[in-house]
Design a protein around this motif. Structure first.
Motif, PDB file in Angstrom:
ATOM      1  N   TYR A  42      -1.724  99.583   2.843  1.00 42.81           N
ATOM      2  CA  TYR A  42      -2.701  99.349   3.913  1.00 42.81           C
ATOM      3  C   TYR A  42      -4.096  99.239   3.320  1.00 42.81           C
ATOM      4  CZ  TYR A  42      -3.876 104.329   3.412  1.00 42.81           C
ATOM      5  OH  TYR A  42      -4.266 105.551   2.914  1.00 42.81           O
ATOM      6  N   VAL A  43      -4.993  98.691   4.102  1.00 44.26           N
ATOM      7  CA  VAL A  43      -6.405  98.619   3.734  1.00 44.26           C
ATOM      8  C   VAL A  43      -7.195  99.375   4.790  1.00 44.26           C
ATOM      9  CG1 VAL A  43      -8.413  97.099   3.475  1.00 44.26           C
ATOM     10  CG2 VAL A  43      -6.183  96.411   2.540  1.00 44.26           C
ATOM     11  N   LEU A  44      -8.049 100.262   4.324  1.00 45.07           N
ATOM     12  CA  LEU A  44      -8.919 101.027   5.207  1.00 45.07           C
ATOM     13  C   LEU A  44     -10.325 100.444   5.107  1.00 45.07           C
ATOM     14  CD1 LEU A  44      -9.450 103.570   7.015  1.00 45.07           C
ATOM     15  CD2 LEU A  44      -9.924 104.801   4.887  1.00 45.07           C
ATOM     16  N   THR A  45     -10.811  99.845   6.195  1.00 47.03           N
ATOM     17  CA  THR A  45     -12.146  99.251   6.179  1.00 47.03           C
ATOM     18  C   THR A  45     -13.196 100.304   6.537  1.00 47.03           C
ATOM     19  OG1 THR A  45     -11.656  98.413   8.414  1.00 47.03           O
ATOM     20  CG2 THR A  45     -11.440  96.876   6.586  1.00 47.03           C
ATOM     21  N   PRO A  46     -14.495 100.036   6.279  1.00 50.39           N
ATOM     22  CA  PRO A  46     -15.540 101.052   6.477  1.00 50.39           C
ATOM     23  C   PRO A  46     -15.625 101.615   7.887  1.00 50.39           C
ATOM     24  CG  PRO A  46     -16.381  99.278   5.107  1.00 50.39           C
ATOM     25  CD  PRO A  46     -15.032  98.834   5.592  1.00 50.39           C
ATOM     26  N   ASP A  47     -15.150 100.862   8.882  1.00 53.20           N
ATOM     27  CA  ASP A  47     -15.216 101.362  10.257  1.00 53.20           C
ATOM     28  C   ASP A  47     -14.016 102.230  10.623  1.00 53.20           C
ATOM     29  OD1 ASP A  47     -13.269  99.430  10.300  1.00 53.20           O
ATOM     30  OD2 ASP A  47     -14.148  98.248  11.925  1.00 53.20           O
ATOM     31  N   GLY A  48     -13.131 102.489   9.656  1.00 55.39           N
ATOM     32  CA  GLY A  48     -11.982 103.352   9.906  1.00 55.39           C
ATOM     33  C   GLY A  48     -10.747 102.628  10.394  1.00 55.39           C
ATOM     34  N   THR A  49     -10.793 101.297  10.462  1.00 55.55           N
ATOM     35  CA  THR A  49      -9.632 100.527  10.916  1.00 55.55           C
ATOM     36  C   THR A  49      -8.608 100.417   9.799  1.00 55.55           C
ATOM     37  OG1 THR A  49     -11.007  99.231  12.425  1.00 55.55           O
ATOM     38  CG2 THR A  49      -8.861  98.311  11.868  1.00 55.55           C
ATOM     39  N   ILE A  50      -7.338 100.561  10.165  1.00 60.36           N
ATOM     40  CA  ILE A  50      -6.231 100.419   9.222  1.00 60.36           C
ATOM     41  C   ILE A  50      -5.636  99.018   9.372  1.00 60.36           C
ATOM     42  CG2 ILE A  50      -3.927 101.237   8.585  1.00 60.36           C
ATOM     43  CD1 ILE A  50      -5.970 103.290   7.904  1.00 60.36           C
ATOM     44  N   HIS A  51      -5.521  98.297   8.251  1.00 59.10           N
ATOM     45  CA  HIS A  51      -4.895  96.976   8.240  1.00 59.10           C
ATOM     46  C   HIS A  51      -3.620  97.061   7.414  1.00 59.10           C
ATOM     47  CE1 HIS A  51      -8.639  94.850   9.654  1.00 59.10           C
ATOM     48  NE2 HIS A  51      -9.167  95.956   9.169  1.00 59.10           N
ATOM     49  N   THR A  52      -2.527  96.535   7.931  1.00 57.29           N
ATOM     50  CA  THR A  52      -1.259  96.535   7.214  1.00 57.29           C
ATOM     51  C   THR A  52      -0.609  95.155   7.283  1.00 57.29           C
ATOM     52  OG1 THR A  52       0.067  97.174   9.126  1.00 57.29           O
ATOM     53  CG2 THR A  52      -0.881  98.959   7.814  1.00 57.29           C
ATOM     54  N   ARG A  53       0.390  94.957   6.417  1.00 61.24           N
ATOM     55  CA  ARG A  53       1.206  93.744   6.459  1.00 61.24           C
ATOM     56  C   ARG A  53       2.635  94.147   6.773  1.00 61.24           C
ATOM     57  NH1 ARG A  53      -0.562  88.461   4.595  1.00 61.24           N
ATOM     58  NH2 ARG A  53       1.646  87.964   4.822  1.00 61.24           N
ATOM     59  N   PRO A  54       3.168  93.756   7.925  1.00 59.15           N
ATOM     60  CA  PRO A  54       4.535  94.141   8.267  1.00 59.15           C
ATOM     61  C   PRO A  54       5.587  93.508   7.370  1.00 59.15           C
ATOM     62  CG  PRO A  54       3.675  92.559   9.864  1.00 59.15           C
ATOM     63  CD  PRO A  54       2.523  92.962   8.994  1.00 59.15           C
ATOM     64  N   ASP A  55       5.222  92.429   6.658  1.00 61.82           N
ATOM     65  CA  ASP A  55       6.217  91.759   5.816  1.00 61.82           C
ATOM     66  C   ASP A  55       6.309  92.340   4.410  1.00 61.82           C
ATOM     67  OD1 ASP A  55       3.854  90.931   4.691  1.00 61.82           O
ATOM     68  OD2 ASP A  55       4.014  88.850   5.368  1.00 61.82           O
ATOM     69  N   GLY A  56       5.529  93.372   4.120  1.00 70.10           N
ATOM     70  CA  GLY A  56       5.608  94.032   2.821  1.00 70.10           C
ATOM     71  C   GLY A  56       5.011  93.255   1.670  1.00 70.10           C
ATOM     72  N   ARG A  57       4.187  92.241   1.942  1.00 68.22           N
ATOM     73  CA  ARG A  57       3.657  91.394   0.883  1.00 68.22           C
ATOM     74  C   ARG A  57       2.525  92.039   0.104  1.00 68.22           C
ATOM     75  NH1 ARG A  57       2.456  85.513   3.096  1.00 68.22           N
ATOM     76  NH2 ARG A  57       1.735  85.348   0.921  1.00 68.22           N
ATOM     77  N   TRP A  58       2.088  93.230   0.483  1.00 65.30           N
ATOM     78  CA  TRP A  58       1.020  93.899  -0.251  1.00 65.30           C
ATOM     79  C   TRP A  58       1.548  94.918  -1.260  1.00 65.30           C
ATOM     80  CZ3 TRP A  58      -3.093  95.253   4.070  1.00 65.30           C
ATOM     81  CH2 TRP A  58      -3.710  94.067   4.490  1.00 65.30           C
ATOM     82  N   GLU A  59       2.833  94.946  -1.474  1.00 66.61           N
ATOM     83  CA  GLU A  59       3.410  95.953  -2.368  1.00 66.61           C
ATOM     84  C   GLU A  59       2.832  95.876  -3.777  1.00 66.61           C
ATOM     85  OE1 GLU A  59       5.223  98.485  -1.816  1.00 66.61           O
ATOM     86  OE2 GLU A  59       5.776  98.122   0.268  1.00 66.61           O
ATOM     87  N   ASP A  60       2.508  94.668  -4.250  1.00 69.01           N
ATOM     88  CA  ASP A  60       1.982  94.507  -5.603  1.00 69.01           C
ATOM     89  C   ASP A  60       0.479  94.260  -5.617  1.00 69.01           C
ATOM     90  OD1 ASP A  60       2.056  92.056  -4.410  1.00 69.01           O
ATOM     91  OD2 ASP A  60       2.742  90.973  -6.200  1.00 69.01           O
ATOM     92  N   ARG A  61      -0.192  94.442  -4.487  1.00 66.21           N
ATOM     93  CA  ARG A  61      -1.626  94.213  -4.418  1.00 66.21           C
ATOM     94  C   ARG A  61      -2.377  95.521  -4.595  1.00 66.21           C
ATOM     95  NH1 ARG A  61      -1.971  88.963  -2.295  1.00 66.21           N
ATOM     96  NH2 ARG A  61       0.037  88.044  -2.906  1.00 66.21           N
ATOM     97  N   ARG A  62      -3.552  95.417  -5.236  1.00 67.43           N
ATOM     98  CA  ARG A  62      -4.361  96.614  -5.498  1.00 67.43           C
ATOM     99  C   ARG A  62      -5.750  96.547  -4.869  1.00 67.43           C
ATOM    100  NH1 ARG A  62      -0.181  98.127  -6.099  1.00 67.43           N
ATOM    101  NH2 ARG A  62       0.872  99.078  -7.884  1.00 67.43           N
ATOM    102  N   TRP A  63      -6.251  95.345  -4.561  1.00 66.69           N
ATOM    103  CA  TRP A  63      -7.594  95.200  -4.027  1.00 66.69           C
ATOM    104  C   TRP A  63      -7.618  94.207  -2.871  1.00 66.69           C
ATOM    105  CZ3 TRP A  63     -11.597  98.256  -5.377  1.00 66.69           C
ATOM    106  CH2 TRP A  63     -11.449  99.016  -6.542  1.00 66.69           C
ATOM    107  N   ALA A  64      -8.543  94.435  -1.960  1.00 68.75           N
ATOM    108  CA  ALA A  64      -8.730  93.523  -0.828  1.00 68.75           C
ATOM    109  C   ALA A  64     -10.203  93.158  -0.731  1.00 68.75           C
ATOM    110  CB  ALA A  64      -8.274  94.170   0.472  1.00 68.75           C
ATOM    111  N   THR A  65     -10.472  91.869  -0.562  1.00 68.84           N
ATOM    112  CA  THR A  65     -11.829  91.402  -0.274  1.00 68.84           C
ATOM    113  C   THR A  65     -11.992  91.370   1.242  1.00 68.84           C
ATOM    114  OG1 THR A  65     -11.863  90.035  -2.267  1.00 68.84           O
ATOM    115  CG2 THR A  65     -13.489  89.524  -0.544  1.00 68.84           C
ATOM    116  N   ILE A  66     -13.042  92.000   1.749  1.00 68.32           N
ATOM    117  CA  ILE A  66     -13.256  92.087   3.186  1.00 68.32           C
ATOM    118  C   ILE A  66     -14.624  91.524   3.558  1.00 68.32           C
ATOM    119  CG2 ILE A  66     -11.755  94.103   3.410  1.00 68.32           C
ATOM    120  CD1 ILE A  66     -14.255  95.853   3.551  1.00 68.32           C
TER     121      ILE A  66
END
Length: 228
Positions: A42-66
């Protein structure tokens, strides 16, 4: 596109303990952590919102540009395995529930402290109202206000002015949806600053400037030198 998951709508400002209880339960339901704490990415943005991918495509990801859109809502632009070198806003993709849990507890703690602060400030207002405006021009009351932190003094004085003004704008006398600076409605406040409608309100504002409601109390904000 990532799905944006929002926690239950309990009011954190008015009931932080209930909000935290519901938030933690929601986190465990949404992120499904195992015994070690590892969970859905998941990605936690500064406002406290949780973002997830239901398809599991973030398993090998380490960073998110927001980035924030025109409504000032944080959105995920892209994710990557390495930290972006040029991105202005980059946050980690989380793989354990620890960060989300800690963020929730921190937000609840801050809300709890703010709620206690507002209760103390409200007591200041209630006590002053009980004494009555005739007591507000005394040295004791003025000294009390001057010893307050600036944000506390402003909060208290705005509400006392609203009480004196019976909730009405000091310029035109209408009851605004909310007071601006505790003295003027949005229209008169804009006119006072020379904004739209200043000419039409000038006679009313001249009367207001000559005898504003707070003049009799000689209030000053902390750090401000009283007029000689």
């Amino acid at each position: 596109m990532p799905s944006e998951r929002k926690a239950p709508a309990a009011d954190r400002r008015s009931d932080p303990d209930r909000w935290l209880h519901e938030r933690l339960a929601w986190l465990r339901s949404t992120l499904a952590p195992d015994r070690s704490g590892r969970c859905r990415p998941y990605v936690l943005t500064p406002d406290g919102t949780i973002h997830t991918r239901p398809d599991g495509r973030w398993e090998d990801r380490r960073w998110a540009t927001i980035s924030r859109d025109h409504e000032r809502i944080w959105r995920i632009v892209r994710t990557s395995g390495e930290k972006p070198r040029t991105a202005i806003h980059a946050v980690p993709v989380q793989h354990t529930i620890t960060v989300a849990d800690r963020d929730s507890r921190t937000r609840a703690r801050h809300a709890r402290a703010r709620l206690g602060q507002l209760r103390r400030w409200k007591n200041d207002v209630d006590e002053a109202v009980a004494l009555g405006p005739d007591s507000w021009d005394t040295h004791d009351f003025g000294d009390t206000v001057r010893t307050m932190a600036a944000d506390r003094a402003r909060w208290v004085l705005v509400r006392l002015l609203a009480h004196v003004q019976d909730g009405r704008c000091a310029g035109c006398g209408i009851v605004p949806e909310r007071l601006v600076r505790g003295v003027l409605c949005p229209g008169c406040n804009g006119g006072e600053g020379g904004g739209f409608g200043a000419d039409q309100r000038e006679s009313q504002l001249t009367t207001y400037r000559a005898n504003p409601p707070a003049a009799r109390f000689a209030w000053t904000y902390p750090g401000a030198e009283p007029n000689p």
